[in-house]
Write a protein that holds these residues in place. Structure first.
Motif, PDB file in Angstrom:
ATOM      1  N   GLY A  30       0.769  -1.232   0.000  1.00  0.00           N
ATOM      2  CA  GLY A  30       0.000   0.000   0.000  1.00  0.00           C
ATOM      3  C   GLY A  30       0.798   1.279   0.000  1.00  0.00           C
ATOM      4  O   GLY A  30       0.226   2.373   0.017  1.00  0.00           O
ATOM      5  N   THR A  31       2.116   1.159  -0.051  1.00  0.00           N
ATOM      6  CA  THR A  31       2.984   2.333   0.026  1.00  0.00           C
ATOM      7  C   THR A  31       3.895   2.375  -1.196  1.00  0.00           C
ATOM      8  O   THR A  31       4.345   1.334  -1.684  1.00  0.00           O
ATOM      9  CB  THR A  31       3.841   2.284   1.307  1.00  0.00           C
ATOM     10  N   MET A  32       4.188   3.574  -1.678  1.00  0.00           N
ATOM     11  CA  MET A  32       5.144   3.725  -2.778  1.00  0.00           C
ATOM     12  C   MET A  32       6.567   3.574  -2.255  1.00  0.00           C
ATOM     13  O   MET A  32       6.900   4.111  -1.190  1.00  0.00           O
ATOM     14  CB  MET A  32       4.949   5.091  -3.447  1.00  0.00           C
ATOM     15  N   VAL A  33       7.369   2.848  -3.023  1.00  0.00           N
ATOM     16  CA  VAL A  33       8.753   2.591  -2.641  1.00  0.00           C
ATOM     17  C   VAL A  33       9.641   2.780  -3.860  1.00  0.00           C
ATOM     18  O   VAL A  33       9.178   2.862  -4.995  1.00  0.00           O
ATOM     19  CB  VAL A  33       8.935   1.157  -2.081  1.00  0.00           C
ATOM     20  N   GLU A  34      10.937   2.838  -3.619  1.00  0.00           N
ATOM     21  CA  GLU A  34      11.889   2.853  -4.719  1.00  0.00           C
ATOM     22  C   GLU A  34      11.791   1.540  -5.498  1.00  0.00           C
ATOM     23  O   GLU A  34      11.567   0.480  -4.898  1.00  0.00           O
ATOM     24  CB  GLU A  34      13.314   3.028  -4.189  1.00  0.00           C
ATOM     25  N   ALA A 476       5.822   9.738  -4.396  1.00  0.00           N
ATOM     26  CA  ALA A 476       7.116   9.762  -3.707  1.00  0.00           C
ATOM     27  C   ALA A 476       7.180   8.575  -2.759  1.00  0.00           C
ATOM     28  O   ALA A 476       6.164   8.183  -2.172  1.00  0.00           O
ATOM     29  CB  ALA A 476       7.286  11.068  -2.923  1.00  0.00           C
ATOM     30  N   PRO A 477       8.360   7.968  -2.606  1.00  0.00           N
ATOM     31  CA  PRO A 477       8.502   6.863  -1.669  1.00  0.00           C
ATOM     32  C   PRO A 477       8.005   7.247  -0.285  1.00  0.00           C
ATOM     33  O   PRO A 477       8.272   8.349   0.209  1.00  0.00           O
ATOM     34  CB  PRO A 477      10.009   6.592  -1.679  1.00  0.00           C
ATOM     35  N   GLY A 478       7.254   6.354   0.335  1.00  0.00           N
ATOM     36  CA  GLY A 478       6.705   6.593   1.654  1.00  0.00           C
ATOM     37  C   GLY A 478       5.274   7.095   1.634  1.00  0.00           C
ATOM     38  O   GLY A 478       4.583   7.022   2.659  1.00  0.00           O
TER      39      GLY A 478
END
Length: 536
Positions: A30-34, A476-478
């Protein structure tokens, strides 16, 4: 928790307004990451030739009870009214606009009845009024939402809960009660409060009452969101009232669906936008939103003078049986009343189409003028009989604006995008199904009113910041993985005033908190939406 995804090869428009760039994006739980943090067994999403953007935030909807209604009635929540927003890439809606919210509850039986009657005029009969925002949030979370929802607190709902539909100034004690209820809802995560100053009972409030409530929003650091007291002949005076409330209370101000409508106001957006710019230079925090259409939509009873609604819908329906009251309404529409936004007087019944009329579907999509002529009646008599036959639950579409004014507001710095969608059966305004695709197709690609990056910024990061929705609106990551992927060459609205719920083309994938709700333009059946409280 969501699956892991790797979105590859897309053109990243991250919401900040910075130029698009080629890059990959990872999603884990559920979170954006690199991208490097995504496991090798992640689901690959090929975004070659597509734009990857944050999910769109619709800053102005009236979908407060759309999914709750289905849950309450024990019906499926997969109809086109419930799905239209996510089909056009809107991952979060802000409800509670124009003074309407289905909370907070009232104390006395009389006030409970008044509040239920008020909310029914927009959301339909049988919608449960929630005691507080916590109950409202729980009902949303239990309703199987396909996208997220946040909410403002409706001033008219506050007023109905405290003093019903009385056409008078609130007492000191009544204002104090409204302040307490508002503060409690803001503590519970509401993203601001709204007024609808053309709709009873909100229209009965004086400016001082609104200043008192503005001090509460100032203290909580949230905006006062207003449907101005007039968007037609007296729009400049109505805007000055809103700015006065902001100055005197210290609240930030957001003007809903800004327009200069009616034959006496075309072109006056030049002045209203200049006034907002001057207020910003003065130090006021002022923003607005717009929908990309030149027709509005509201209640049919709002076409009648405000005194006709004193006491609520039941009192209005009784008055409509009285020939003398009808004659007074007819005279007031013809001659106008000071401080009343007289929509028909600014246009005419030929520019008012029936959108929704329960049990009277033969009237939908046709102008009041044509319907009255067909029935051999005066327009006011036809309207009165139609309202009586439907219990007052008629919505209309008002063809009242000019394209040049709408484009001027859309192009102005700081303007956000809101559909003002009213998801009701019948022939609702096509903005509920088409707003965001219409912005990207017609006004970005075809007419070049906005650059793509700027348009996405106004539909993502800018509203997230305005309404305190941290970790959203920027890729954005996070951040939370609310993501919309679209084809910039084919994205286009398809909904029309005849077929108003047709889904758009070009919206390819939608992720809600990292779970895919739309895949290659087809719904997956995943209902990952929740109530989203304002970030602290």
């Amino acid at each position: 928790m969501g699956e892991s995804y790797l979105i590859k090869g897309g053109s990243i428009v991250d919401g900040t307004g910075r130029p698009a760039r080629r890059a990959d994006i990872g999603i884990v739980n559920g979170t954006m990451v690199e991208p490097a943090a995504v496991s090798k067994d992640a689901v690959l999403v090929d975004a070659t030739g597509l734009v990857v953007s944050p999910g769109f935030i619709d800053v102005h909807t009236h979908s407060d009870a759309t999914t709750i209604r289905s849950q309450y009635a024990g019906k499926s929540n997969t109809g086109p009214l419930a799905l239209a927003a996510v089909m056009q890439g809107a991952t979060l809606e802000i409800a509670g606009n124009c003074g309407y919210s289905v909370f907070p509850g009232a104390d006395t039986e009389k006030q409970v009845d008044a509040l239920a009657e008020f909310t029914a005029t927009l959301f339909g009969n049988g919608i449960p009024v929630c005691d507080d925002i916590e109950e409202y949030a729980q009902r949303q979370n239990d309703s199987g939402r396909f996208n997220n929802i946040s909410s403002l607190v409706g001033h008219s709902s506050l007023r109905a809960a405290v003093m019903g539909f009385e056409q008078r100034e609130a007492t000191v004690l009544e204002i104090a009660t409204m302040e307490r209820l508002l503060s409690s809802a803001l503590d519970g995560g509401a993203v601001g409060w709204s007024s609808g100053l053309i709709y009873p009972p909100g229209t009965y409030a004086g400016t001082d009452e609104l200043i008192h409530l503005g001090k509460i929003s100032a203290r909580h650091g949230v905006p006062y969101v207003t449907h101005l007291r007039d968007e037609m002949q007296y729009v400049e005076e109505a805007l000055e009232e809103a700015l006065h409330i902001a100055r005197q209370s210290g609240t930030s101000l957001h003007v809903s669906h800004h327009k200069t409508a009616g034959k006496f106001s075309h072109g006056r957006s030049v002045q209203t936008l200049a006034t907002m710019d001057a207020a910003r230079r003065e130090g006021l925090d002022v923003t607005c939103d717009v929908y990309p259409y030149v027709a509005a939509s509201t209640h049919l009873h709002a076409m009648l003078p405000p005194w006709s609604f004193e006491g609520g819908m039941g009192a209005l329906l009784r008055r409509l049986h009285d020939p003398a009251a009808r004659n007074r309404m007819r005279a007031d529409i013809a001659g106008g009343i000071p401080s009343w936004e007289n929509t028909v007087g600014n246009g005419g019944w030929d520019r008012i189409d029936v959108a929704t009329a329960p049990g009277r579907t033969e009237t939908q999509g046709i102008s009041v003028a044509a319907l009255a002529a067909r029935a051999g009646q005066d327009a006011v008599d036809f309207v009165a009989d139609l309202l009586i036959s439907t219990g007052g639950h008629v919505t209309i579409i008002s063809h009242s604006m000019e394209e040049a004014d709408m484009q001027r507001v859309l192009a102005h710095p700081g303007t956000m995008v809101g559909s003002d969608g009213v998801p009701k059966d019948g022939k609702p305004h096509p903005r509920w199904a088409g707003t965001f695709a219409r912005i990207l197709g017609r006004y970005v690609r075809d007419l070049q009113v906005l650059e793509l990056e700027e348009a996405v910024h106004r539909m993502t990061a800018l509203p997230a910041q305005r309404f305190g929705l941290n970790e959203r609106g920027i890729l954005a990551p996070g951040n939370i993985a609310d993501v919309t992927i679209f084809d910039p060459h084919t994205v286009s609205d398809q909904a029309t005033f005849v077929d108003s719920l047709l889904p758009p083309t070009g919206i390819e994938h939608v992720f809600i908190a990292g779970r895919r709700a739309l895949q290659h333009g087809v719904l997956t059946g995943t209902s990952a939406g929740t109530f989203v409280a304002r970030s602290r």
